[in-house]
Design a protein around this motif. Structure first.
Motif, PDB file in Angstrom:
ATOM      1  N   GLN A   1      -6.993  -3.149   0.217  1.00  0.00           N
ATOM      2  CA  GLN A   1      -6.856  -2.077  -0.777  1.00  0.00           C
ATOM      3  C   GLN A   1      -8.222  -1.512  -1.169  1.00  0.00           C
ATOM      4  O   GLN A   1      -8.410  -0.296  -1.226  1.00  0.00           O
ATOM      5  CB  GLN A   1      -6.134  -2.606  -2.010  1.00  0.00           C
TER       6      GLN A   1
ATOM      7  N   GLU B   1      -0.748  -5.124   0.779  1.00  0.00           N
ATOM      8  CA  GLU B   1      -1.771  -5.027  -0.267  1.00  0.00           C
ATOM      9  C   GLU B   1      -1.438  -5.895  -1.486  1.00  0.00           C
ATOM     10  O   GLU B   1      -2.334  -6.378  -2.163  1.00  0.00           O
ATOM     11  CB  GLU B   1      -1.971  -3.573  -0.692  1.00  0.00           C
TER      12      GLU B   1
ATOM     13  N   GLN C   1      -2.327   4.818   0.347  1.00  0.00           N
ATOM     14  CA  GLN C   1      -1.532   3.829   1.074  1.00  0.00           C
ATOM     15  C   GLN C   1      -0.722   4.508   2.166  1.00  0.00           C
ATOM     16  O   GLN C   1      -0.634   4.009   3.287  1.00  0.00           O
ATOM     17  CB  GLN C   1      -0.548   3.137   0.113  1.00  0.00           C
TER      18      GLN C   1
END
Length: 71
Positions: A17, A45, A27
């Motif tokens: 992340q 993540e 994302q």
């Protein structure tokens, strides 16, 4: 749960992340680039899912790091 497995997945997820944000990807953009769903990317993540070696390789390549740098 296998001893030590969950914390490793969580650390890996947080590192991915952080690297993703550092290069300015969402994302969804990262997931699209490595050909997985945004939901799966979110689970990685969050440390809820462990990525396969194939996905790890794609992540490292896209994030411009060595696989070993993800851990």
């Amino acid at each position: 749960m296998v001893f030590g497995l969950k914390p490793t997945k969580e650390r890996l997820g947080k590192k991915i992340q952080r690297l993703r944000k550092n290069i300015g990807l969402t994302q969804e953009e990262l997931a699209e680039r490595i050909n997985i769903s945004r939901t799966h990317m979110g689970h990685i993540e969050q440390g809820r899912k462990a990525p396969s070696l194939k996905v790890l390789n794609k992540l490292a390549h896209t994030l411009k790091v060595k696989i070993s740098e993800l851990f």
